[in-house]
Motif scaffolding. Structure first.
Motif: not given
Length: 228
Positions: A8-22, A145-152, A141-142
């Motif tokens: 759930l924490d990872s989802v929150r962080e990923a959503t913040d990245r998506l929102l910033s990009a959008a 796949l190489e930018n995805l977190p290693d754990e993911f 938008v840049g």
């Protein structure tokens, strides 16, 4: 063991990245094609928002979608909205998902998704993470796949390998990463092949985001995978 709170924490962080990009887009860019055939970026953003609400339904014990037709109609309806409406919807639907995830619950229970697919409730946050991360890449938008977190990347390769395991339309496949890690997937029939490469190229091929041209194949040709 799956740690739903961590996911759930990872989802929150990923959503913040998506929102910033959008948020860096404009209305014209939202209407432009995404990397998914037939979908604009607006279709993708609408899908990500509606998926959050659909997974709230799953966690609450309701049907994920009213129907497949209703799911598609909702995405088509919302795709052409202006950027600010998309951003507000993404934030609000993400907040609803996090709120549902924070409720006391039996995370070991079995829940039902689309098409009769069942899974542990504890895996739903990771399924949401997949939607947010891969569709961020699909926006074009840049964020690659190489930018995805290693754990993911590691977990998603395992998730997809498990998904194709036992599938009679897929030959026996040994996946070998350039880190030496090996996974087995596919069915039991057909000529066994070994497919190797970087974790990003393996993920891209398994997830239908790359054609596999950068992968090394031994024992036969690169198998065709069924759509996800």
């Amino acid at each position: 063991m799956i740690d739903h709170a961590h996911d759930l924490d990872s989802v929150r962080e990923a959503t913040d990245r998506l929102l910033s990009a959008a948020a860096a887009l404009d209305n014209a860019a939202v209407a432009a094609p995404s990397r998914l055939p037939g979908w604009s970026r607006g279709h993708l953003l609408a899908h990500v928002a509606r998926n959050a609400d659909a997974l709230v339904n799953v966690l609450a014990g309701r049907p994920m979608y009213e129907s497949g037709e209703a799911r598609d109609a909702d995405i088509a309806r919302d795709a052409a909205r202006p950027l600010d409406v998309h951003l507000a919807d993404l934030r609000e639907s993400a907040a609803r998902f996090q709120e549902e995830g924070a409720r006391p619950a039996d995370w070991s229970r079995t829940v039902e998704l689309r098409n009769g697919v069942k899974d542990s409730a504890s895996r739903i946050p990771f399924r949401r993470l997949i939607e947010v991360e891969l569709h961020h890449v699909d926006l074009g938008v840049g964020y690659e796949l190489e930018n995805l977190p290693d754990e993911f990347v590691r977990r998603e390769i395992q998730f997809l390998a498990d998904r194709f395991s036992g599938n009679p339309t897929v030959p026996p496949i040994t996946l070998t990463g350039n880190n030496g890690h090996t996974l087995r997937t596919g069915g039991d029939a057909g000529t066994p092949v070994t497919v190797g490469g970087s974790p990003w190229d393996l993920l891209g091929w398994l997830a239908g985001r790359r054609d596999g041209a950068a992968l090394e194949v031994s024992g036969g040709s690169l198998p065709a995978l069924p759509p996800l």
